[in-house]
Scaffold this active site. Structure first.
Site, short mmCIF file in Angstrom:
data_model
loop_
_atom_site.label_atom_id
_atom_site.label_comp_id
_atom_site.label_asym_id
_atom_site.label_seq_id
_atom_site.Cartn_x
_atom_site.Cartn_y
_atom_site.Cartn_z
CB CYS A 190 -0.95 0.01 1.21
SG CYS A 190 -2.10 -1.39 1.19
CB CYS A 240 -0.19 0.58 7.86
SG CYS A 240 -1.92 0.55 7.28
#
Length: 475
Positions: free
Chosen positions: A139, A459
């Protein structure tokens, strides 16, 4: 490291130690929907460093982020990336021949265009003499694309970089089973009819079972949603807290969209379809409706649902990054400086989604700043529970001392400065493209609200994370 959950549930009979150690101020949907009013730019030091080139973002765009299976479903990833690059060219009017390098992030790669950066650049009309490469870091892939570009500029290798990211979840690669692949490859090598018939005789119906892309962590075999549910439980984040935060995200995103604040969005004429002009995942609901949804991962007692999780998203983003002197020489007024950044990684089992907690104090120390110096926070919202668990961890001396090796907590971001124009829960999360959206949201908010410093954090799968300081360019 001793498992957090083992420690929690085995060593305490009735009450989770996390619940005792961590506290986050209640989220009131009604009181937190308004974004912070514009403030006067504070007189703070600049983060320029001697003998290091200043790197600026001139501008950045993204095509509308759409729920998978909607208007982009018949396209390929390079089509979306090309549209973002074309939008950036239109927005900035940058001469294509001054771009030294192009870097894109992506996560689930299309096998036909494994270097999607190159294919999209050629499709958008960039010179075939302009190198391009693709990076992947879950991500934070677009974050990696940006910081790779920053490194190339800071080291003097390049002056002008285009960085971006793309993801198309509407058409992920689905492979034949390994047994079927092996047979097909061996058939291709067989030279005689007898060899072919011998191979075909070994065929079994179960060879036809498809192999879907993995949705679980390779190292732990656990899905991110399952991990988010455990994390929320470990930090005593309730279902109501998560639903309230998700409602806040959608409500602020709708407000920003209606007020024209999402200026990074550029229209995209989908071939053979309509022109898409805005994100389609922004859907403010009500707590009553959200409460009706069943748990999505840990059933029947989990607290993570479709309403408080980010949704599968198609989209692409692109940013024009330059050395400050080059931008000024070309007549541009940059939007922001891209300053210090860090990458972190930790236990992918129990701390999969705590990247912002670990990265934030490190990047602040690197820049010589504190939480009080930050005017705009832009954190990636994978799940409501993930955001709220990070808040609790960041606001705990106990967690800092026992898990981070730090003497004191860094403190949690004040909600009035946090994701004021919505976040990944509402705007969407194309895995490879979100990083650029975060940075442009911070840069645009600083200009609109009169702040000087923004902090971007995210994250990522594998227990990794990223944080960056964005400094407003003087008006």
């Amino acid at each position: 490291m001793t498992s957090m959950l083992t420690y929690t549930f085995k060593n305490l009979p009735n009450t989770s130690k996390w619940a005792l150690q961590f506290f986050v101020r209640p989220l009131s949907c009604s009181s937190q929907l308004q974004a912070a009013p514009a403030t006067q730019t504070k007189s703070k030091k600049t983060l320029a460093k001697p003998n290091i080139r200043n790197v600026v973002v001139v501008d950045g765009v993204r095509i509308p982020f759409l729920q998978s299976g909607t208007s982009y479903k018949d396209l390929m990833p390079h089509d979306l990336a090309r549209a973002a690059l074309s939008g950036l060219l239109t927005r900035t009017n940058v001469p294509k021949d001054v771009v030294d390098y192009i870097i894109f992030g992506t996560v689930i790669q299309e096998v036909k265009t494994s270097n999607v950066a190159r294919e999209a650049a050629l499709g958008a009309g960039f010179s075939d003499k302009t190198p391009a490469h693709t990076v992947t870091m879950a991500c934070i892939s677009a974050n990696q694309a940006m910081t790779t570009g920053i490194g190339l500029i800071a080291s003097g290798q390049c002056d002008v970089i285009v960085a971006g990211g793309v993801e198309l979840m509407s058409d992920v690669p689905i492979r034949h089973s390994r047994k079927m692949r092996k047979m097909m490859l061996e058939l291709n090598k067989a030279k005689t009819l007898g060899q072919r018939l011998s191979l075909i005789s070994k065929f079994r119906l179960n060879f036809l079972s498809p192999e879907l892309p993995a949705v679980a962590e390779f190292s732990t075999s656990e899905t991110m949603g399952h991990s988010a549910d455990r994390l929320a439980a470990a930090f005593a984040v309730s279902r109501l807290d998560q639903d309230e935060y998700a409602l806040r995200s959608h409500s602020l995103a709708k407000k920003a969209q209606d007020e024209g604040l999402l200026s990074d969005v550029v229209p995209f004429k989908v071939p053979g379809r309509e022109t898409v002009t805005k994100d389609n995942g922004i859907r403010p609901s009500s707590l009553e409706q959200m409460a009706k949804l069943k748990p999505a991962f840990i059933k029947p007692y989990g607290t993570v649902t479709a309403a408080n999780s980010s949704f599968l998203t198609d989209g692409a983003s692109a940013m024009l990054i330059m050395a400050e002197e080059k931008a000024l020489a070309l007549g541009y007024k940059p939007k922001a400086y891209l300053r210090d950044f860090v990458y972190v990684s930790q236990d992918p089992k129990d701390q999969l989604l705590l990247g912002p907690t670990y990265a934030t104090p490190k990047v602040l120390e690197k820049a010589g700043l504190t939480m009080n110096d930050i005017d705009a926070f832009e954190f990636h919202e994978a799940f409501s529970g993930q955001i709220l668990a990070n808040f609790k961890a960041m606001d705990s001396d106990w967690f800092a001392q026992n898990y981070m090796g730090r003497k004191t907590k860094v403190g949690s971001p004040p909600l009035e400065k946090f994701n004021n124009w919505g976040g990944s829960l509402s705007l969407g999360h194309p895995f490879g493209a979100t990083g650029c959206r975060l940075v442009m949201a911070a840069a645009n908010r600083l200009r609109k609200e009169g702040g000087q410093y923004g902090l971007v954090a995210a994250c990522a799968a594998g227990g990794q994370g990223h944080a960056m300081i964005v400094e407003a360019y003087p008006k």
